[in-house]
Design a protein around this motif. Structure first.
Motif, PDB file in Angstrom:
ATOM      1  N   ASP A 175      34.397  41.147  42.804  1.00  0.00           N
ATOM      2  CA  ASP A 175      35.659  40.436  43.001  1.00  0.00           C
ATOM      3  C   ASP A 175      35.396  39.046  43.586  1.00  0.00           C
ATOM      4  OD1 ASP A 175      38.560  40.384  42.995  1.00  0.00           O
ATOM      5  OD2 ASP A 175      38.391  40.383  45.176  1.00  0.00           O
ATOM      6  N   MET A 176      34.489  38.993  44.577  1.00  0.00           N
ATOM      7  CA  MET A 176      34.160  37.712  45.210  1.00  0.00           C
ATOM      8  C   MET A 176      33.538  36.748  44.197  1.00  0.00           C
ATOM      9  SD  MET A 176      34.124  35.874  47.915  1.00  0.00           S
ATOM     10  CE  MET A 176      34.439  36.925  49.296  1.00  0.00           C
ATOM     11  N   LEU A 177      32.667  37.274  43.354  1.00  0.00           N
ATOM     12  CA  LEU A 177      32.014  36.453  42.334  1.00  0.00           C
ATOM     13  C   LEU A 177      33.044  35.899  41.353  1.00  0.00           C
ATOM     14  CD1 LEU A 177      29.341  35.400  41.166  1.00  0.00           C
ATOM     15  CD2 LEU A 177      29.172  37.501  39.834  1.00  0.00           C
ATOM     16  N   GLU A 178      33.922  36.756  40.926  1.00  0.00           N
ATOM     17  CA  GLU A 178      34.982  36.360  39.990  1.00  0.00           C
ATOM     18  C   GLU A 178      35.868  35.274  40.618  1.00  0.00           C
ATOM     19  OE1 GLU A 178      36.421  37.199  37.019  1.00  0.00           O
ATOM     20  OE2 GLU A 178      38.469  36.519  37.419  1.00  0.00           O
ATOM     21  N   LEU A 179      36.179  35.471  41.900  1.00  0.00           N
ATOM     22  CA  LEU A 179      37.013  34.504  42.622  1.00  0.00           C
ATOM     23  C   LEU A 179      36.297  33.153  42.713  1.00  0.00           C
ATOM     24  CD1 LEU A 179      39.780  34.623  43.940  1.00  0.00           C
ATOM     25  CD2 LEU A 179      38.716  35.384  46.059  1.00  0.00           C
ATOM     26  N   MET A 180      35.011  33.185  43.028  1.00  0.00           N
ATOM     27  CA  MET A 180      34.250  31.942  43.157  1.00  0.00           C
ATOM     28  C   MET A 180      34.080  31.233  41.824  1.00  0.00           C
ATOM     29  SD  MET A 180      31.120  32.393  45.679  1.00  0.00           S
ATOM     30  CE  MET A 180      31.406  32.995  47.288  1.00  0.00           C
ATOM     31  N   GLN A 181      33.848  32.023  40.768  1.00  0.00           N
ATOM     32  CA  GLN A 181      33.587  31.400  39.471  1.00  0.00           C
ATOM     33  C   GLN A 181      34.862  30.912  38.792  1.00  0.00           C
ATOM     34  OE1 GLN A 181      31.364  34.540  37.522  1.00  0.00           O
ATOM     35  NE2 GLN A 181      29.411  33.559  38.013  1.00  0.00           N
ATOM     36  N   SER A 182      35.911  31.720  38.868  1.00  0.00           N
ATOM     37  CA  SER A 182      37.111  31.374  38.106  1.00  0.00           C
ATOM     38  C   SER A 182      38.290  30.961  38.972  1.00  0.00           C
ATOM     39  CB  SER A 182      37.557  32.570  37.256  1.00  0.00           C
ATOM     40  OG  SER A 182      36.458  33.182  36.656  1.00  0.00           O
ATOM     41  N   GLY A 183      38.212  31.212  40.270  1.00  0.00           N
ATOM     42  CA  GLY A 183      39.343  30.914  41.151  1.00  0.00           C
ATOM     43  C   GLY A 183      40.470  31.892  40.902  1.00  0.00           C
ATOM     44  N   GLY A 184      41.525  31.787  41.688  1.00  0.00           N
ATOM     45  CA  GLY A 184      42.681  32.656  41.476  1.00  0.00           C
ATOM     46  C   GLY A 184      43.259  33.135  42.788  1.00  0.00           C
ATOM     47  N   SER A 185      44.377  33.839  42.663  1.00  0.00           N
ATOM     48  CA  SER A 185      45.083  34.330  43.844  1.00  0.00           C
ATOM     49  C   SER A 185      44.917  35.828  43.996  1.00  0.00           C
ATOM     50  CB  SER A 185      46.573  34.007  43.710  1.00  0.00           C
ATOM     51  OG  SER A 185      47.279  34.595  44.775  1.00  0.00           O
TER      52      SER A 185
END
Ligand SMILES: Cc1cc2nc3c(=O)[nH]c(=O)nc-3n(C[C@H](O)[C@H](O)[C@H](O)COP(=O)(O)O)c2cc1C
Length: 176
Positions: free
Chosen positions: A141-151
């Protein structure tokens, strides 16, 4: 008696949580910048601030101006994580409840030094996470957040804070 919810937000996620909390508690919601004009010094508040490198932004100022009865840090990390670290780094007394809620991340909304810090962080931490083959669901989840951003803002992330509020804090409509 609790008077208000006061927050500091940079890219809007903490503000969203402050407003959700305002809906749930019916307390008025002010940014820390406005709160000085709207509230008496020493008023009892719940304080929400975005997490920057382990610190809750604005907490020292909020604690100086008001009587903070609970703190909620909004960061990229999982809801409920980083609590003891935040308490330590921000000198928050043991008597004060501390909560965390997962906010979001958007590199495009950051400016200046904050942009640079997170650009570097996504290059280092992000790269390490990406290279890891046994990532946990939270790390994914953290990786996805860092790579793609989002809420990741969700009402249920305020559950612990609302339970604390429901269990003891005096409600605004109980006054008089
Ligand atoms: C410079 C910088 C440092 C950060 N450090 C942390 C951190 O230590 N822990 C964390 O969970 N999130 C950290 N974050 C992520 C933010 O706390 C997260 O994006 C938060 O949702 C921002 O809230 P806002 O939209 O109200 O500004 C950092 C963000 C920036 C820009």
């Amino acid at each position: 008696m609790l008077r208000a919810i006061v927050y500091t937000s940079n890219t809007g996620y903490t503000e969203e949580y402050a407003k959700l909390l305002g809906e749930e508690t019916r307390l008025p919601v002010y940014s820390l910048a406005d709160a000085g004009k709207r509230l008496e010094p020493g008023s009892e508040i719940i304080y929400l601030g975005w997490i920057m490198a382990g610190t809750v932004k604005g907490y020292p100022k909020a604690a100086k101006l008001f009587r903070v009865s609970a703190v909620c840090g909004v960061g990229m990390g999982k809801t409920g994580s980083q609590i003891s670290e935040l308490r330590k780094a921000n000198n928050i007394p043991e008597s004060l409840p501390v909560f965390t809620a997962q906010g979001g991340f958007s590199l495009g909304k950051l400016r200046g030094v904050y942009w640079l810090m997170m650009k570097l962080m996504s290059m280092t931490v992000g790269k390490n996470l990406a290279a890891k083959t046994d990532r946990t669901p939270d790390e994914n989840d953290m990786l996805e957040l860092m790579q793609s951003g989002g809420s990741r803002v969700k009402r249920e992330n305020l559950k612990a804070l609302l339970e604390w509020y429901g269990s003891g804090a005096e409600k605004p409509n109980e006054a008089v």
